[in-house]
Scaffold this motif. Structure first.
Motif, PDB file in Angstrom:
ATOM      1  N   GLN A 104       0.844  -1.189   0.000  1.00  0.00           N
ATOM      2  CA  GLN A 104       0.000   0.000   0.000  1.00  0.00           C
ATOM      3  C   GLN A 104       0.877   1.235   0.000  1.00  0.00           C
ATOM      4  O   GLN A 104       1.647   1.465   0.934  1.00  0.00           O
ATOM      5  N   GLY A 141      -1.888   7.153  -0.178  1.00  0.00           N
ATOM      6  CA  GLY A 141      -2.994   7.621  -0.994  1.00  0.00           C
ATOM      7  C   GLY A 141      -3.550   6.599  -1.955  1.00  0.00           C
ATOM      8  O   GLY A 141      -4.433   6.918  -2.758  1.00  0.00           O
ATOM      9  N   LYS A 142      -3.065   5.373  -1.894  1.00  0.00           N
ATOM     10  CA  LYS A 142      -3.527   4.326  -2.801  1.00  0.00           C
ATOM     11  C   LYS A 142      -4.103   3.159  -2.027  1.00  0.00           C
ATOM     12  O   LYS A 142      -3.848   2.990  -0.834  1.00  0.00           O
ATOM     13  N   GLN A 143      -4.872   2.345  -2.741  1.00  0.00           N
ATOM     14  CA  GLN A 143      -5.445   1.156  -2.128  1.00  0.00           C
ATOM     15  C   GLN A 143      -4.386   0.060  -2.007  1.00  0.00           C
ATOM     16  O   GLN A 143      -3.416   0.017  -2.773  1.00  0.00           O
ATOM     17  N   ARG A 144      -4.621  -0.821  -1.054  1.00  0.00           N
ATOM     18  CA  ARG A 144      -3.737  -1.971  -0.930  1.00  0.00           C
ATOM     19  C   ARG A 144      -3.905  -2.867  -2.148  1.00  0.00           C
ATOM     20  O   ARG A 144      -5.031  -3.129  -2.586  1.00  0.00           O
ATOM     21  N   GLU A 145      -2.792  -3.341  -2.696  1.00  0.00           N
ATOM     22  CA  GLU A 145      -2.842  -4.158  -3.898  1.00  0.00           C
ATOM     23  C   GLU A 145      -2.005  -5.413  -3.729  1.00  0.00           C
ATOM     24  O   GLU A 145      -0.981  -5.408  -3.008  1.00  0.00           O
ATOM     25  N   GLU A 185       8.439   3.687  -7.868  1.00  0.00           N
ATOM     26  CA  GLU A 185       7.010   3.370  -7.735  1.00  0.00           C
ATOM     27  C   GLU A 185       6.755   2.100  -6.935  1.00  0.00           C
ATOM     28  O   GLU A 185       5.597   1.790  -6.641  1.00  0.00           O
ATOM     29  N   ALA A 198       6.346   1.595  -0.848  1.00  0.00           N
ATOM     30  CA  ALA A 198       5.065   1.278  -0.197  1.00  0.00           C
ATOM     31  C   ALA A 198       5.346   0.564   1.115  1.00  0.00           C
ATOM     32  O   ALA A 198       6.486   0.166   1.391  1.00  0.00           O
TER      33      ALA A 198
END
Length: 114
Positions: free
Chosen positions: A39, A42-46, A88, A91
């Protein structure tokens, strides 16, 4: 009660490598799947990668060819070898283990500088 302990996160330059480990202990019935999510702010867990008890693996498209997941059933441990890291990929990485339930680790920060 099941506990997952993660290790191996940290700061690395772009192009570098890190290896994450996650060891599960406690009242585990029988693990059928293990893996890693991440995660970013500002982003969803993926989902990053998963491995089934039979050895089948699954990877998210952004990490294919760069990350490798492996497991040690005897030690109830899952590993994530991360190569050619990119900014990128920054996380918090969470491991999980599933038997009759899904259990989560506390998360480990991975930061890739450009």
């Amino acid at each position: 009660q099941v506990q997952l302990v993660e290790s191996g996160g940290g700061l690395v330059q772009a192009g570098g490598s890190l290896r994450l480990s996650c060891a599960a202990s406690g009242s585990i019935f029988r693990i059928d799947n293990m893996g890693w999510f991440r995660q970013a702010p500002g982003k969803q867990r993926e989902l990053v990668a998963s491995i089934a008890s039979g050895g089948n693996t699954n990877y998210a498209d952004p990490v294919k060819g760069r990350f490798a997941i492996s497991g040690d059933n005897a030690k109830n441990t899952v590993y994530l070898q991360m190569n050619s890291l990119k900014p990128e990929d920054t996380a918090v990485y969470y491991c999980y283990v599933s038997d009759l339930r899904v259990y989560w680790g506390q998360g480990t920060q991975v930061t890739v500088s450009s």
